[in-house]
Write an enzyme that holds these catalytic residues in place. Structure first.
Site, PDB file in Angstrom:
ATOM      1  N   ILE A  39       0.824  -1.080   0.204  1.00  0.00           N
ATOM      2  CA  ILE A  39      -0.329   0.004  -0.054  1.00  0.00           C
ATOM      3  C   ILE A  39       0.676   1.693   0.004  1.00  0.00           C
ATOM      4  O   ILE A  39       0.306   2.669  -0.738  1.00  0.00           O
ATOM      5  CB  ILE A  39      -1.075   0.081   0.568  1.00  0.00           C
ATOM      6  CG1 ILE A  39      -2.007   1.494   0.996  1.00  0.00           C
ATOM      7  CG2 ILE A  39      -0.593  -0.144   2.166  1.00  0.00           C
ATOM      8  CD1 ILE A  39      -3.657   0.517   1.993  1.00  0.00           C
ATOM      9  N   TYR A 145      -4.374  -9.255  17.019  1.00  0.00           N
ATOM     10  CA  TYR A 145      -3.569  -9.991  16.539  1.00  0.00           C
ATOM     11  C   TYR A 145      -3.209 -11.638  16.643  1.00  0.00           C
ATOM     12  O   TYR A 145      -2.923 -12.040  15.604  1.00  0.00           O
ATOM     13  CB  TYR A 145      -1.892  -8.968  17.184  1.00  0.00           C
ATOM     14  CG  TYR A 145      -0.786 -10.005  16.056  1.00  0.00           C
ATOM     15  CD1 TYR A 145      -0.867  -9.283  15.105  1.00  0.00           C
ATOM     16  CD2 TYR A 145       0.078 -10.654  16.771  1.00  0.00           C
ATOM     17  CE1 TYR A 145       0.266  -9.889  14.085  1.00  0.00           C
ATOM     18  CE2 TYR A 145       0.938 -10.529  16.195  1.00  0.00           C
ATOM     19  CZ  TYR A 145       1.552 -10.538  15.061  1.00  0.00           C
ATOM     20  OH  TYR A 145       2.397 -11.553  13.920  1.00  0.00           O
TER      21      TYR A 145
HETATM   22  N1  SER Z   1       6.815 -10.137  15.976  1.00  0.00           N
HETATM   23  C1  SER Z   1       5.256  -9.836  16.376  1.00  0.00           C
HETATM   24  C2  SER Z   1       4.915  -8.963  17.740  1.00  0.00           C
HETATM   25  O1  SER Z   1       5.442  -8.458  18.616  1.00  0.00           O
HETATM   26  C3  SER Z   1       5.036 -11.384  17.095  1.00  0.00           C
HETATM   27  O2  SER Z   1       5.020 -11.807  15.530  1.00  0.00           O
HETATM   28  O3  SER Z   1       4.261  -8.792  17.189  1.00  0.00           O
END
Ligand code: SER
Length: 321
Positions: A39, A145
């Site tokens: 993007i 996440y």
């Molecule tokens: N490196 C990533 C994070 O800290 C973990 O997958 O969000």
């Protein structure tokens, strides 16, 4: 070359992994064989081949790119990381899950050879055993996440089982690299520390001194990705994410290694909301399935990583003054 003449598409090509994977893939398969897509406009280094400016949440736009270039393999690297995801969970879901669905749907429609998608240690959660975390264990992440990573793994496996799509995932540990600035992850303290150490000789760390997380240096992560994707499908026993490990260390251990090179360096610790995220993730990973199934072996330990990071980042930081 890939098995067919069809092209490789890398989404998130300006990101931490993307910016280095595009270079590595172009070196291996030729610059015209790899289409970079982000993007954000393209950086200088990966600029020697086709590039598409695109938002991967727009399925029609993505389909146009796939048709235009005759894409047969996708590395779908676009991702919102953990700390940014907590600030904007809706965006994390849209970018991490919806865009993956777009890629998987299009991969089936266009009969693609392979898809790669990055999962993470963040797919584990507070009830996961925290040391030598096994491939098959409790996965109860409490960050958006992490939730997108578990969901994504399940989606990938679903497309494998239901449609026979050869989609492969790695659960990356925190990745340390110097080409892109820290990007909103919890493990990114282990990137930021180098920038601040070289710039000012000081770093205020956002996790406590004794926080241990699994980490990997970028050259290992890139090699792992390429070797994993080259492995014959028959050798893979899962299309959920493969655990992957290289090293584990505490923030204080990393600071001590940096100090070996920069004796005046001072690291202080002021844990913020990211501490809770770090505390919900494993400290070390059992990656025996990766070692057994596709021959994974890391090369960089903490000392080698710090040596190489400082050597490469020093001129970059000096040039930016
Ligand atoms: N490196 C990533 C994070 O800290 C973990 O997958 O969000």
């Amino acid at each position: 070359m890939p098995s067919t003449k069809r092209k490789i598409l890398v989404t998130g090509s300006a990101g931490q992994i993307g910016s280095e994977l595009v270079v590595a893939l172009r070196k291996r398969y030729g610059s015209q064989a790899v289409v970079a897509c982000d993007i954000k406009p393209l950086g200088k280094e990966e600029g020697e081949g086709p590039f598409e400016l695109a938002d991967v949440t727009d399925r029609k736009g993505l389909e146009r790119i796939i048709r235009k270039h005759g894409v047969g393999i996708v590395y779908h690297l676009v991702s919102i990381l953990s700390a940014t995801g907590e600030k904007n969970p809706n965006l994390a879901w849209a970018i991490n899950v919806e865009s993956l669905r777009n890629v998987l749907e299009l991969a089936v429609r266009y009969k693609m050879d392979k898809v790669f998608w990055p999962s993470s240690i963040a797919a584990f959660g507070p009830h996961t055993p925290r040391t030598h975390t096994h491939q098959l264990t409790v996965m109860d992440p409490n960050t958006m996440y992490g939730i997108t990573k578990v969901t994504g793994e399940l989606l990938c496996n679903y497309y494998f089982v239901k449609f026979g799509l050869d989609v492969r995932c790695i659960r990356y540990p925190g990745i340390i690299s110097w080409k892109t600035p820290p990007g909103g992850g919890t493990t990114d303290y282990a990137v930021a520390i180098f920038h601040d150490a070289l710039r000012s000789g000081r770093y205020q760390c956002f996790v406590s001194a004794n926080t241990v997380m699994p980490m990997m240096y970028m050259p290992d992560a890139i090699r792992a990705t390429i070797e994993f994707m080259a492995c014959p499908r028959s050798r893979l026993r899962t299309h959920l994410g493969y655990n992957l490990a290289a090293m584990s260390f505490s923030a204080a251990e990393l600071a001590r290694e940096v100090k070996r090179h920069l004796p005046n360096f001072r690291c202080t610790y002021k844990p913020d909301e990211r501490q809770k995220i770090a505390d919900s993730w494993p400290k070390s990973i059992d990656d025996r399935w990766s070692r057994q199934d596709w021959g994974w072996k890391p090369e960089f330990n903490l000392r080698k990583t710090v040596d190489d990071m400082l050597k490469n980042l020093r001129p970059v930081v000096a040039g930016s003054h």
